[in-house]
Design an enzyme around this catalytic site. Structure first.
Site, PDB file in Angstrom:
ATOM      1  N   SER A 183      -8.209  -0.093   0.669  1.00 14.16           N
ATOM      2  CA  SER A 183      -9.244  -0.225   1.695  1.00 14.16           C
ATOM      3  C   SER A 183      -9.903   1.102   2.044  1.00 14.16           C
ATOM      4  CB  SER A 183      -8.637  -0.898   2.923  1.00 14.16           C
ATOM      5  OG  SER A 183      -9.640  -1.239   3.840  1.00 14.16           O
ATOM      6  N   HIS A 184      -9.777   1.523   3.283  1.00 16.91           N
ATOM      7  CA  HIS A 184     -10.455   2.725   3.780  1.00 16.91           C
ATOM      8  C   HIS A 184      -9.605   3.975   3.620  1.00 16.91           C
ATOM      9  CE1 HIS A 184      -7.869   0.812   6.599  1.00 16.91           C
ATOM     10  NE2 HIS A 184      -7.731   1.944   7.226  1.00 16.91           N
ATOM     11  N   ARG A 206       0.853  -1.188   0.000  1.00 19.78           N
ATOM     12  CA  ARG A 206       0.000   0.000   0.000  1.00 19.78           C
ATOM     13  C   ARG A 206       0.891   1.241   0.000  1.00 19.78           C
ATOM     14  NH1 ARG A 206      -5.026  -0.493   3.940  1.00 19.78           N
ATOM     15  NH2 ARG A 206      -5.330  -2.367   2.710  1.00 19.78           N
ATOM     16  N   ASP A 265     -13.308  -0.770  -0.161  1.00 20.43           N
ATOM     17  CA  ASP A 265     -13.343  -2.010  -0.941  1.00 20.43           C
ATOM     18  C   ASP A 265     -14.420  -2.974  -0.445  1.00 20.43           C
ATOM     19  OD1 ASP A 265     -11.868  -2.358   1.407  1.00 20.43           O
ATOM     20  OD2 ASP A 265     -10.797  -4.073   0.585  1.00 20.43           O
ATOM     21  N   ASP A 293     -16.589   0.243   3.764  1.00 21.87           N
ATOM     22  CA  ASP A 293     -15.402   1.036   3.420  1.00 21.87           C
ATOM     23  C   ASP A 293     -15.101   0.985   1.922  1.00 21.87           C
ATOM     24  OD1 ASP A 293     -14.511  -1.567   3.232  1.00 21.87           O
ATOM     25  OD2 ASP A 293     -12.489  -1.062   3.906  1.00 21.87           O
ATOM     26  N   ARG A 312      -0.873   2.401  17.372  1.00 20.78           N
ATOM     27  CA  ARG A 312      -2.211   2.079  17.871  1.00 20.78           C
ATOM     28  C   ARG A 312      -2.116   1.581  19.315  1.00 20.78           C
ATOM     29  NH1 ARG A 312      -4.757   2.515  13.085  1.00 20.78           N
ATOM     30  NH2 ARG A 312      -4.174   1.248  11.292  1.00 20.78           N
ATOM     31  N   GLU A 332     -12.299  -8.671  13.551  1.00 19.48           N
ATOM     32  CA  GLU A 332     -11.279  -7.787  14.097  1.00 19.48           C
ATOM     33  C   GLU A 332     -11.944  -6.538  14.641  1.00 19.48           C
ATOM     34  OE1 GLU A 332      -7.249  -7.836  12.162  1.00 19.48           O
ATOM     35  OE2 GLU A 332      -8.530  -7.785  10.394  1.00 19.48           O
ATOM     36  N   ARG A 363     -15.132  -3.887   5.181  1.00 20.18           N
ATOM     37  CA  ARG A 363     -15.423  -3.478   6.562  1.00 20.18           C
ATOM     38  C   ARG A 363     -16.884  -3.092   6.730  1.00 20.18           C
ATOM     39  NH1 ARG A 363     -10.439  -0.096   9.113  1.00 20.18           N
ATOM     40  NH2 ARG A 363      -8.806  -1.502   8.402  1.00 20.18           N
TER      41      ARG A 363
HETATM   42  C1  G1P Z   1      -5.558  -2.362   9.843  1.00 22.47           C
HETATM   43  C2  G1P Z   1      -6.390  -2.981  10.942  1.00 22.47           C
HETATM   44  C3  G1P Z   1      -6.410  -4.490  10.788  1.00 22.47           C
HETATM   45  C4  G1P Z   1      -6.888  -4.854   9.391  1.00 22.47           C
HETATM   46  C5  G1P Z   1      -6.077  -4.126   8.342  1.00 22.47           C
HETATM   47  C6  G1P Z   1      -6.635  -4.336   6.946  1.00 22.47           C
HETATM   48  O1  G1P Z   1      -4.236  -2.831   9.928  1.00 22.47           O
HETATM   49  O2  G1P Z   1      -5.922  -2.620  12.211  1.00 22.47           O
HETATM   50  O3  G1P Z   1      -7.234  -5.046  11.769  1.00 22.47           O
HETATM   51  O4  G1P Z   1      -6.768  -6.231   9.167  1.00 22.47           O
HETATM   52  O5  G1P Z   1      -6.088  -2.716   8.599  1.00 22.47           O
HETATM   53  O6  G1P Z   1      -7.939  -3.885   6.815  1.00 22.47           O
HETATM   54  P1  G1P Z   1      -3.049  -2.009  10.648  1.00 22.47           P
HETATM   55  O7  G1P Z   1      -3.029  -0.641  10.007  1.00 22.47           O
HETATM   56  O8  G1P Z   1      -3.439  -1.897  12.088  1.00 22.47           O
HETATM   57  O9  G1P Z   1      -1.821  -2.822  10.424  1.00 22.47           O
HETATM   58 ZN    ZN Z   2     -11.221  -2.570   3.394  1.00 19.20          ZN
END
Ligand code: G1P
Ligand code: ZN
Length: 543
Positions: A113-114, A22, A279, A277, A496, A363, A282
């Site tokens: 993703s988001h 990413r 894609d 989200d 986090r 999650e 979520r």
């Molecule tokens: C984040 C979320 C995790 C999820 C991932 C992909 O990852 O915390 O639970 O699986 O996005 O959607 P992180 O940025 O914490 O590594």
């Molecule tokens: Zn996503």
């Protein structure tokens, strides 16, 4: 092999994170950058001759040109057939379903993703295997290794076909099948849930609102919720997918889906609210004046899944990522089924699902799913909730209150510190790691640390070990602090903090998790030395 070989050289920083590679669009758009990574997938994964591959993405900026490149490279690398969503669109769970349904050898999914999209936004790419799930760490490690020694990539000279026309096409010698992105996914949902019952509830006046956030779920939600289940026109909002998501973050949290939260607390609130989200993997779900926290959602879905036809026989087991609250563990105990604690990231659920050890997993980051695909699935969660509401006749608020009454409540919150200087964030983690052996037994007021470790996971199916998955600090009586660095951010480091505390009788402790967790939040600041080390006084996002 067909096509032309073009020479290239390794790029810095092509190591896949929590869910694939990413980066900013500007990084991906550099000459040969995308090609390098895609060739490294083909080199590392060694697909058999005449393989078939599913390709699709969330429609964000750079999606279509990237898919054109991938199709031409697949053709030049001897792939037999690519199945692609019309216009290059496939939600992540729909892509997972297509891989499984068509018996494809794998898939390439394009999404960040988001994260925000557009020319200045983010882009991402990941490889999923034949089970439909994100590649295991051994595979992503092999892909990364291939990026480090690459000297050239293969690409077909002929252009990729027009992706807007559903049907059969070709790219060089390779077949390209362009499919409607929604049809197969909708059929899967209809096979899992009692659509008649949900439609009946809607017909009798149940109102809902689904915010697609101008991301990929718009067409899916429109077809399923409005056109099939009969929700009133306009129930799905922000339904047109846009390359930049309308300039917003397609992240269904209280900050970016604020309008939905405001609606659900207004006097005109519908019975049910939800959002997904970028894609489509979520979800968040809400009722009137009610927010179901994702960790609770996993627990409540597991406790009530038997109300939906696909899960009428019960669940075989439950899995949650380590930082996710322990609410699901109580449900597993009550059901007499095992619970598995995995590292963050959906790929770790794959073996457990394939081996039949679990039926449902999730999650804290708004992801829930089941054995129906090998990705988390936003609309699936929405439909399971709707099925549970329809079958139980209870409101969202009542389901939540009854659950807490029966199982107690795990007060829970995640605090994110974004775009932290990477050296400072790594320094904080290294320092904490070095102090772990001294933490056990330390007292902070009423709280005493029981154990402190860096989470390592041994996969019970294949025995593989994943170390350094986040620091866990467990207090006597159950409170817990987890600290880890994000593997999906694209700017500096994201730190986090996950905070949790269990109360058997939540009626005595108020509703607000921040208040209930205040002492734990304070202790977390003290132990991590967060403000002194990063200069941050408060988190950027609280969920
Ligand atoms: C984040 C979320 C995790 C999820 C991932 C992909 O990852 O915390 O639970 O699986 O996005 O959607 P992180 O940025 O914490 O590594
Ligand atoms: Zn996503």
């Amino acid at each position: 092999m067909a096509g032309t070989e073009i020479s290239t050289k390794p790029f810095e920083g092509q190591k896949p994170g929590t869910s694939g590679l990413r980066k900013k669009v500007s990084v991906f758009a550099q000459p040969h950058y995308l090609e390098n990574f895609v060739q490294s997938i083909f080199t590392a994964v060694k697909l058999p001759a005449e393989s078939s591959l599913v390709v699709g993405g969330d429609g964000r900026y750079f999606n279509e040109p990237a898919i054109g490149t991938i199709i031409r490279m697949a053709a030049a690398n001897g792939i037999g057939r690519v199945i692609v969503g019309q216009g290059g669109i496939l939600s992540t769970p729909a892509a997972s379903n297509l891989i499984r349904k068509r018996g494809a050898n794998g898939g390439i999914i394009l999404s960040a993703s988001h994260n925000p999209g557009g020319p200045d936004g983010d882009f991402g790419i990941k490889f999923n295997g034949a089970n439909g799930g994100p590649a295991a760490e051994s595979v992503t490690d092999a892909i990364f290794a291939a990026t480090q020694s690459i000297s050239g990539y293969r690409i077909e000279d002929a252009p990729a076909p027009n992706l807007n026309r559903i049907g059969q096409a070709r790219c060089g010698d390779m077949r390209v099948e362009i499919v409607d992105p929604v049809t197969d996914y909708q059929a899967l949902m209809e096979s899992l849930f009692d659509f008649d019952r949900i439609a009946g509830m809607i017909k009798s006046g149940f109102r809902l609102r689904f915010d697609a956030m101008h991301a990929v779920t718009g067409p899916y939600a429109l077809a399923i919720l409005e056109e099939t289940l009969g929700a009133a026109p306009g129930s799905v909002i922000n339904k047109v997918p846009l390359p930049d998501f309308g300039g917003h973050h397609p992240d269904p949290n209280p900050v970016h889906a604020k309008a939905l939260f405001d609606l659900m607390w207004s006097c005109n609130a519908p019975d049910f609210g939800a959002a997904s989200d970028g894609d489509g993997d979520r979800n968040i779900v809400l009722g009137q004046n009610t927010y179901i926290a994702p960790s609770d959602s996993l627990a409540m879905l597991a406790a009530n899944a038997h109300l939906a036809p696909a899960y009428a026989g019960g669940v075989t087991g439950i899995a949650r990522s380590m930082p996710t609250s322990c609410a699901a563990d109580r449900v597993a105990a009550a059901l007499g089924v095992p619970v598995f604690e995995t590292p963050t990231g959906w790929k770790f659920f794959g073996n457990l699902l394939d081996d039949g050890r679990i039926t449902i997993c999730g999650e804290e980051s708004a992801g829930t799913g089941s054995n129906h695909v090998r990705e988390k699935d936003g609309l699936w969660a929405v439909l399971l909730w709707l099925n549970i509401v329809a079958a139980s006749g209870k409101s969202m608020a009542d389901i939540q209150a009854d659950h807490w009454r029966q199982y107690g409540r795990n007060y829970y919150s995640r605090h994110d510190y974004e775009a932290v200087d990477a050296d400072q964030a790594n320094g904080l983690m290294d320092n904490l790691r070095a102090r772990l052996p001294d933490l056990a037994g330390r007292r902070f007021g009423d709280y005493t640390i029981l154990t402190a470790d860096d989470f390592a996971y041994t996969d019970p199916v294949d025995g593989s070990v994943s170390a350094n998955q986040g620091i866990r600090i467990l207090f006597e009586g159950g409170p817990r602090i987890v600290v880890r660095l994000s593997g999906t951010g694209t700017e500096g480091a994201t730190l986090r903090l996950y905070l949790e505390r269990y109360e058997p009788d939540p009626a005595e402790h108020g509703h607000d998790p921040q208040a209930a967790l205040a002492p734990i939040i304070h202790i977390a600041g003290e132990i991590t030395e967060l403000t002194a080390r990063t200069g941050r006084a408060r988190p950027d996002v609280i969920t």
